[in-house]
Design an enzyme around this catalytic site. Structure first.
Site, short mmCIF file in Angstrom:
data_model
loop_
_atom_site.label_atom_id
_atom_site.label_comp_id
_atom_site.label_asym_id
_atom_site.label_seq_id
_atom_site.Cartn_x
_atom_site.Cartn_y
_atom_site.Cartn_z
N GLU A 356 0.84 -1.19 0.00
CA GLU A 356 0.00 0.00 0.00
C GLU A 356 0.87 1.23 0.00
O GLU A 356 1.82 1.32 0.79
CB GLU A 356 -0.85 0.05 1.27
CG GLU A 356 -1.64 -1.17 1.57
CD GLU A 356 -2.77 -1.37 0.58
OE1 GLU A 356 -2.94 -0.53 -0.32
OE2 GLU A 356 -3.48 -2.39 0.73
N HIS A 441 -2.90 -6.10 11.10
CA HIS A 441 -3.75 -7.17 10.55
C HIS A 441 -3.60 -8.48 11.32
O HIS A 441 -3.17 -9.48 10.75
CB HIS A 441 -3.38 -7.41 9.08
CG HIS A 441 -3.56 -6.22 8.18
ND1 HIS A 441 -2.99 -6.14 6.93
CD2 HIS A 441 -4.27 -5.08 8.34
CE1 HIS A 441 -3.33 -5.00 6.37
NE2 HIS A 441 -4.10 -4.33 7.20
N ASN A 479 -5.32 -6.34 2.51
CA ASN A 479 -5.97 -5.89 3.74
C ASN A 479 -7.19 -6.77 4.02
O ASN A 479 -7.94 -7.08 3.10
CB ASN A 479 -6.39 -4.43 3.58
CG ASN A 479 -5.33 -3.62 2.87
OD1 ASN A 479 -5.05 -3.89 1.71
ND2 ASN A 479 -4.75 -2.69 3.54
N PHE A 481 -10.29 -6.72 5.89
CA PHE A 481 -11.66 -6.63 6.42
C PHE A 481 -12.76 -7.07 5.47
O PHE A 481 -13.81 -7.54 5.92
CB PHE A 481 -11.94 -5.28 7.09
CG PHE A 481 -12.16 -4.07 6.23
CD1 PHE A 481 -13.16 -4.00 5.30
CD2 PHE A 481 -11.37 -2.94 6.44
CE1 PHE A 481 -13.37 -2.85 4.56
CE2 PHE A 481 -11.57 -1.78 5.70
CZ PHE A 481 -12.57 -1.74 4.75
P1 FDA Z 1 -12.39 -6.08 15.28
O1 FDA Z 1 -11.03 -6.01 15.87
O2 FDA Z 1 -12.74 -5.10 14.22
O3 FDA Z 1 -13.48 -5.91 16.42
C1 FDA Z 1 -13.41 -6.56 17.66
C2 FDA Z 1 -14.19 -5.76 18.68
O4 FDA Z 1 -14.39 -6.55 19.85
C3 FDA Z 1 -13.50 -4.48 19.14
O5 FDA Z 1 -14.39 -3.41 19.07
C4 FDA Z 1 -13.09 -4.79 20.60
O6 FDA Z 1 -13.11 -3.64 21.44
C5 FDA Z 1 -14.16 -5.77 21.01
N1 FDA Z 1 -13.73 -6.70 22.08
C6 FDA Z 1 -12.58 -7.38 22.16
N2 FDA Z 1 -12.57 -8.19 23.24
C7 FDA Z 1 -13.75 -8.01 23.87
C8 FDA Z 1 -14.35 -8.55 25.04
N3 FDA Z 1 -13.71 -9.47 25.78
N4 FDA Z 1 -15.59 -8.11 25.41
C9 FDA Z 1 -16.24 -7.19 24.67
N5 FDA Z 1 -15.72 -6.64 23.54
C10 FDA Z 1 -14.50 -7.05 23.14
N6 FDA Z 1 -8.03 -3.66 7.24
C11 FDA Z 1 -8.41 -3.46 5.95
O7 FDA Z 1 -9.00 -4.35 5.32
N7 FDA Z 1 -8.13 -2.26 5.33
C12 FDA Z 1 -7.46 -1.25 5.96
O8 FDA Z 1 -7.26 -0.18 5.40
C13 FDA Z 1 -7.03 -1.48 7.32
N8 FDA Z 1 -6.31 -0.53 8.00
C14 FDA Z 1 -6.08 -0.69 9.36
C15 FDA Z 1 -5.51 0.35 10.10
C16 FDA Z 1 -5.39 0.25 11.49
C17 FDA Z 1 -4.77 1.38 12.26
C18 FDA Z 1 -5.85 -0.92 12.14
C19 FDA Z 1 -5.76 -1.07 13.62
C20 FDA Z 1 -6.39 -1.96 11.41
C21 FDA Z 1 -6.51 -1.86 10.02
N9 FDA Z 1 -7.10 -2.87 9.27
C22 FDA Z 1 -7.39 -2.68 7.94
C23 FDA Z 1 -7.47 -4.15 9.90
C24 FDA Z 1 -8.98 -4.29 10.18
O9 FDA Z 1 -9.46 -3.14 10.84
C25 FDA Z 1 -9.18 -5.55 11.03
O10 FDA Z 1 -8.75 -6.65 10.26
C26 FDA Z 1 -10.65 -5.76 11.40
O11 FDA Z 1 -11.15 -4.68 12.14
C27 FDA Z 1 -10.83 -7.05 12.19
O12 FDA Z 1 -12.21 -7.31 12.29
P2 FDA Z 1 -12.78 -8.30 13.38
O13 FDA Z 1 -14.23 -8.50 13.10
O14 FDA Z 1 -11.92 -9.51 13.42
O15 FDA Z 1 -12.62 -7.59 14.80
#
Ligand code: FDA
Length: 503
Positions: A356, A441, A479, A481
Site C-alpha cells: 500500500e 492485521h 488488507n 476486512f
Molecule cells: P475487530 O477487531 O474489528 O473488532 C473486535 C471488537 O471486539 C473491538 O471493538 C473490541 O473492542 C471488542 N472486544 C474485544 N474483546 C472483547 C471482550 N472481551 N468483550 C467485549 N468486547 C470485546 N483492514 C483493511 O481491510 N483495510 C485497511 O485499510 C485497514 N487498516 C487498518 C488500520 C489500522 C490502524 C488498524 C488497527 C487496522 C486496520 N485494518 C485494515 C485491519 C482491520 O481493521 C481488522 O482486520 C478488522 O477490524 C478485524 O475485524 P474483526 O471483526 O476480526 O474484529
C-alpha cells in the site's frame, strides 16, 4: 441495562460481529451485542467526536499515558507521540513481548480507526489459504454482498490524476513504474465524493485533516454507519458498551453464561454481571476471541475445546518502510489519510508483495514515501494462557518477522535502484529501515476448519460460534476486512439455515 438472558449474544462489534448481528436481527432473533469500548457519537469540548493525529488527546488511545503511534519519529525526533490521560480511547496497541498489535476499541471495532482499504484477495491466493471454502460462492455471492453492505466505493481516476491530496501517491507510482512494477487502485469505504469536496473546501476536512488512526469525524463509512445501523434498524439488536466479557461458562442445559465487567470511560469497574444465552457468537477479533477461548479451555470452564484453540496466528506479513524522495519529487503538505493505490507484485515467484502506498499525514512536506507492505510470511505464532495475569499471551519471536522484511527488501531494493533513492532511517524510533514489530492485521487463533468446523462452529461445543478475523489462518495477501466480512456473511447464512437459531 443488561438483561439476564438473551436468545443470542454477539461479543464485539467489529466486522464479523456486525454482519452476524444484522443477519440475526433480520431473522427476528433478539440479540445483545457486548462491546468493551465506547459508542463514538458525542462531541468532546472541541466540538469533535475524534481527535486528529497531530494533536492527540485522551480520546486517541485505550488507557495509555502516552500515545504509541506507528511512525515513532521524524528525523529521529519524537514528534509523533504525546502524553495523554488514560481513558477508553479508540485505538489500542496491545504489546506482547515480540509483537505489538493495533486494534480498534469502540462500537465498530477496527472500522473506526482503519485505513478504509477494501481489497479482495486474488482468487488463487484465497483458494490457497482457505481451500475448503467454495471460492465460486465467495466470489460470486459473499464478496459482492460484503462490498455492498460495507459501502465500498472507487476513486474517480481523473480526479486522482490532478488532485493535491494524492500527489504523494503519484510520486510513488512514478517510482514504481520506473522499476517496471504494476500499481492498482484500491477500493475504499471512505467516501471519495466527500474527499473531493474536502479538497475543494466546501465541507469540513477529515481524511485531509490528518484524521485516520484515532478516528474520522467525517467521510468514513465505519460499521456504526453501515452494518450496525442496519442491525439496530431491525429492532431486534441492542448494543451494550463499556462491557467486557471476561468468562464463558456452560450450564448443564447447554446454555452459556457470560461474566461481563461493566466500567466507566475512566476505567473504574462499576459492576460484574451475568448474561445467559443459547447461541453465543464470538466477534471480539483475533486477539479478543482467541483470548476468551484460550482462557476458557485452560481454566477448565470449557474443557472440551481443542488444542487448535490459540494456534495459527499471523501478522498478514505486515512491514512498514519509508523511502527518501528526491528533493524535486515533492508530495506537498496535503496528503489524504486514506490510501488509494497499491504496488501489486503478488505474482512475484519468490517474494510476493502487495504494498500500500501510505500517506504521511503530517501537514508538511516530508520528502518521504511510506509503504505498508503485505507479504507472504509462512511463520505462525500461538497464544498461551498466563494464569498470573489471567490473559492470553502471544508467542511470536522477532526472527519470525524476518521473512516479511526479506520480501519487502527484495521489492524496495529494486525500486531504490531504479530511482537512485535510499530508505528512510529516521521513522521508527531508531535507525531501522523496516518496521515489523507491529501489525495492523492480526489474523488467526481460531482457524476455520481447525478450532471450528468449516462454518465457524466451535469444535466440542454446540451453539458456540466464531465470526471474526481469528478464523483466517494468518494471511490474506491484502488488507483483511472485506474477507472477514464476506466469510461472516457465508457462515451466518449457513448457521441460521441449519442450526435452528430462533427466538
Ligand atoms: P475487530 O477487531 O474489528 O473488532 C473486535 C471488537 O471486539 C473491538 O471493538 C473490541 O473492542 C471488542 N472486544 C474485544 N474483546 C472483547 C471482550 N472481551 N468483550 C467485549 N468486547 C470485546 N483492514 C483493511 O481491510 N483495510 C485497511 O485499510 C485497514 N487498516 C487498518 C488500520 C489500522 C490502524 C488498524 C488497527 C487496522 C486496520 N485494518 C485494515 C485491519 C482491520 O481493521 C481488522 O482486520 C478488522 O477490524 C478485524 O475485524 P474483526 O471483526 O476480526 O474484529
Amino acid at each position: 441495562p443488561l438483561p439476564d438472558y438473551s436468545p443470542a449474544v454477539v461479543i464485539g462489534t467489529g466486522y464479523g460481529a456486525a454482519v452476524t448481528a444484522l443477519r440475526l436481527g433480520e431473522a427476528g432473533v433478539p440479540t445483545v451485542m457486548l462491546e468493551m469500548g465506547q459508542l463514538w457519537n458525542e462531541a468532546g469540548p472541541d466540538g469533535k467526536v475524534f481527535c486528529d493525529m497531530l494533536k492527540p488527546d485522551r480520546r486517541s488511545m485505550w488507557f495509555k499515558k502516552r500515545t504509541e503511534a506507528p511512525l515513532a519519529s521524524f528525523l529521529w525526533l519524537d514528534v509523533a507521540n504525546h502524553d495523554i490521560d488514560p481513558y477508553a480511547g479508540v485505538l489500542d496497541r496491545v504489546n506482547y513481548g515480540g509483537m505489538s498489535v493495533y486494534v480498534g476499541r469502540g462500537v465498530g471495532g477496527g472500522s473506526l480507526v482503519n485505513g478504509a482499504m477494501a481489497v479482495q484477495p486474488k482468487r488463487s491466493y484465497f483458494e490457497e489459504i482457505l481451500p475448503q471454502v467454495d471460492a465460486d460462492e465467495m466470489y460470486g455471492k459473499y464478496y459482492p454482498r460484503a462490498n455492498a453492505g460495507l459501502g465500498v466505493n472507487h476513486i474517480d481516476e481523473d480526479w486522482f490524476e490532478t488532485c493535491k491530496s494524492y500527489q504523494f501517491a503519484r510520486v510513488s507510482r512514478k517510482a514504481a513504474q520506473k522499476t517496471g512494477l504494476k500499481t492498482t487502485f484500491v477500493p475504499s469505504v471512505y467516501d471519495f465524493d466527500y474527499m473531493k469536496q474536502e479538497e475543494a473546501g466546501t465541507v469540513e476536512r477529515s481524511a485531509l485533516a490528518s484524521e485516520v488512526i484515532y478516528g474520522n469525524n467525517h467521510g468514513k463509512r465505519s460499521l456504526d454507519k453501515t452494518y450496525l445501523a442496519a442491525a439496530l434498524g431491525t429492532g431486534h439488536v441492542t448494543i451494550q458498551t463499556l462491557s467486557e466479557v471476561r468468562e464463558i461458562i456452560q450450564q448443564q442445559d447447554g446454555t452459556y453464561t457470560l461474566v461481563v465487567r461493566e466500567s466507566d470511560a475512566l476505567g473504574n469497574v462499576l459492576s460484574t454481571k451475568h448474561l445467559s444465552t443459547k447461541y453465543l457468537f464470538l466477534g471480539a477479533g483475533s486477539l479478543g476471541s482467541t483470548e476468551l477461548l484460550v482462557r476458557a479451555r485452560d481454566t477448565g470452564r470449557l474443557p472440551r475445546l481443542s488444542e487448535a484453540v490459540g494456534q495459527g496466528w499471523g501478522t498478514n506479513g505486515n512491514v512498514m518502510l519509508g523511502r527518501a524522495n528526491h528533493v524535486w519529487d515533492t508530495t506537498g503538505s496535503l496528503e489524504a489519510g486514506m490510501p488509494a493505490l497499491g504496488i501489486d507484485d503478488w505474482d512475484n515467484p519468490t517474494h510476493p508483495v502487495f504494498a500500500e502506498i501510505a500517506p504521511v499525514p503530517a501537514g508538511l512536506e516530508t520528502w518521504a514515501s511510506l509503504y505498508l507492505a503485505i507479504t507472504k510470511n509462512p511463520e505462525r505464532g500461538h497464544f498461551t494462557y498466563d494464569a498470573a495475569s489471567d490473559s492470553a499471551k502471544l508467542q511470536w519471536t522477532p526472527d519470525q518477522g524476518q521473512p516479511s522484511i526479506d520480501a519487502a527488501k527484495s521489492l524496495f531494493d529494486r525500486v531504490n535502484k531504479a530511482n537512485s533513492t535510499i530508505y528512510r532511517y529516521d521513522l521508527f524510533g531508531d535507525t531501522r529501515a523496516f518496521e515489523n514489530r507491529f501489525t495492523y492485521h492480526p489474523l488467526g487463533g481460531l482457524v476455520l476448519g481447525d478450532a471450528t468446523d468449516n462454518y465457524g462452529r466451535v469444535k466440542g461445543y454446540r451453539n458456540l460460534y466464531v465470526t471474526d478475523g481469528s478464523l483466517i489462518p494468518g494471511s490474506t495477501g491484502v488488507n483483511p476486512f472485506v474477507t472477514i466480512t464476506a466469510l461472516a456473511e457465508r457462515n451466518i447464512e449457513r448457521v441460521i439455515a441449519e442450526d435452528g437459531v430462533r427466538a
